[in-house]
Design an enzyme around this catalytic site. Sequence first.
Site, PDB file in Angstrom:
ATOM      1  N   HIS A  73     -32.184 -12.745   9.184  1.00  0.00           N
ATOM      2  CA  HIS A  73     -32.009 -11.388   8.692  1.00  0.00           C
ATOM      3  C   HIS A  73     -31.909 -11.574   7.153  1.00  0.00           C
ATOM      4  O   HIS A  73     -30.780 -10.762   6.705  1.00  0.00           O
ATOM      5  CB  HIS A  73     -31.163 -10.538   9.371  1.00  0.00           C
ATOM      6  CG  HIS A  73     -31.369 -10.132  10.726  1.00  0.00           C
ATOM      7  ND1 HIS A  73     -32.067  -9.266  11.388  1.00  0.00           N
ATOM      8  CD2 HIS A  73     -30.992 -10.905  12.046  1.00  0.00           C
ATOM      9  CE1 HIS A  73     -32.419  -9.326  12.673  1.00  0.00           C
ATOM     10  NE2 HIS A  73     -31.552 -10.490  13.003  1.00  0.00           N
ATOM     11  N   HIS A  77     -36.865  -8.218   6.118  1.00  0.00           N
ATOM     12  CA  HIS A  77     -36.968  -8.678   7.694  1.00  0.00           C
ATOM     13  C   HIS A  77     -37.117  -7.530   8.478  1.00  0.00           C
ATOM     14  O   HIS A  77     -37.028  -6.459   8.420  1.00  0.00           O
ATOM     15  CB  HIS A  77     -35.750  -9.547   7.717  1.00  0.00           C
ATOM     16  CG  HIS A  77     -34.296  -8.651   7.725  1.00  0.00           C
ATOM     17  ND1 HIS A  77     -33.621  -8.486   6.642  1.00  0.00           N
ATOM     18  CD2 HIS A  77     -33.796  -8.266   8.812  1.00  0.00           C
ATOM     19  CE1 HIS A  77     -32.463  -7.868   6.950  1.00  0.00           C
ATOM     20  NE2 HIS A  77     -32.545  -7.569   8.270  1.00  0.00           N
ATOM     21  N   ASP A  79     -36.155  -5.989  12.231  1.00  0.00           N
ATOM     22  CA  ASP A  79     -35.032  -6.206  13.322  1.00  0.00           C
ATOM     23  C   ASP A  79     -35.945  -5.828  14.894  1.00  0.00           C
ATOM     24  O   ASP A  79     -36.335  -4.897  14.807  1.00  0.00           O
ATOM     25  CB  ASP A  79     -34.005  -5.083  13.287  1.00  0.00           C
ATOM     26  CG  ASP A  79     -33.138  -5.256  11.981  1.00  0.00           C
ATOM     27  OD1 ASP A  79     -33.229  -6.269  11.521  1.00  0.00           O
ATOM     28  OD2 ASP A  79     -32.406  -4.287  11.439  1.00  0.00           O
ATOM     29  N   HIS A  83     -31.461  -7.454  18.832  1.00  0.00           N
ATOM     30  CA  HIS A  83     -30.405  -7.723  17.715  1.00  0.00           C
ATOM     31  C   HIS A  83     -29.308  -6.910  17.883  1.00  0.00           C
ATOM     32  O   HIS A  83     -28.269  -7.640  17.529  1.00  0.00           O
ATOM     33  CB  HIS A  83     -31.349  -7.324  16.436  1.00  0.00           C
ATOM     34  CG  HIS A  83     -30.418  -7.335  15.176  1.00  0.00           C
ATOM     35  ND1 HIS A  83     -29.552  -8.462  14.967  1.00  0.00           N
ATOM     36  CD2 HIS A  83     -30.161  -6.712  13.977  1.00  0.00           C
ATOM     37  CE1 HIS A  83     -29.156  -8.148  13.615  1.00  0.00           C
ATOM     38  NE2 HIS A  83     -29.297  -7.116  13.263  1.00  0.00           N
ATOM     39  N   HIS A 208     -28.849   0.610  13.892  1.00  0.00           N
ATOM     40  CA  HIS A 208     -28.829  -0.774  14.753  1.00  0.00           C
ATOM     41  C   HIS A 208     -28.347  -0.116  16.210  1.00  0.00           C
ATOM     42  O   HIS A 208     -29.405  -0.408  17.120  1.00  0.00           O
ATOM     43  CB  HIS A 208     -27.886  -1.729  14.453  1.00  0.00           C
ATOM     44  CG  HIS A 208     -28.309  -2.171  13.004  1.00  0.00           C
ATOM     45  ND1 HIS A 208     -27.955  -1.822  11.891  1.00  0.00           N
ATOM     46  CD2 HIS A 208     -28.861  -3.354  12.968  1.00  0.00           C
ATOM     47  CE1 HIS A 208     -28.423  -2.544  11.020  1.00  0.00           C
ATOM     48  NE2 HIS A 208     -29.224  -3.699  11.494  1.00  0.00           N
TER      49      HIS A 208
END
Length: 260
Positions: A73, A77, A79, A83, A208
């Site tokens: 990362h 980048h 994800d 992750h 995330h």
Amino acid sequence: MSVHPPVLPGLVAGLRTGAVRVIDLTAPLSEDTPVISLPPDRGQPWPFERRLISKYDAGGPTVYWNNIRLSEHTGTHFDAPVHWLPGKDLDDVSQVPAARLVAPAAVLDFSAEATADPDFLLRREHVEAWQARHGPLPEHGWLLYRTGWDARLANPDRFLNDGHTPGVDPKCARWLAEETSVLGIGAETVGTDAGQAATFADQPYPCHWYFQGAGKYGLTQLRNLALLPPQGAVVIAGPLPIVGGSGSPARVLALVEQSA
């Protein structure tokens, strides 16, 4: 049986004539590339490093090459779902279907708001107001969140800004991840979440948590989003297919049709 006219020759012709422009959304990767800093009690991602193997010398008279070391990362980048904890049983970066690496994109420009407040958070009402002006988010496409943060890339301290960078409100992140068809979110900052996202009471690191948990993706440290239209660009994301990888540095390109 119906026969569809060929499509690819038109794309090739558009690339050749300039009717279709290729825009690089990737930040250059070097030893100066900013890397997120985590709390001291947690593991830390490696910055980009390289060690010379040979450069037309005794190590290899006809070849120049390097060994490199970096986090999955680092820099611009990708994800993958695995992750983050809610996506731990979902795809790693090598398992992401290739067809999902080419997708339409909407560019939501909130650079004025982020300039006025580096901790600015995108909320659902912002997205809905944008859709009222520009139309619905593209089905199975990217939401690219423009904050103007790429202007800070040349200065790592300004880019990281002591942890004060724009992001997405937790309720908005959950709505986008779970109730819309977007396949991922892209940001110009070092990560998809706000710099202060660890402190969010209702859900830390919501982009995330919710996007990876929904089997969706992230793109970070993008640049040149100002060159894209609000609707109509096609994004090509090229992560390395690292087996078991949580993500990968990526070359991210956009195809934009030029107006006559």
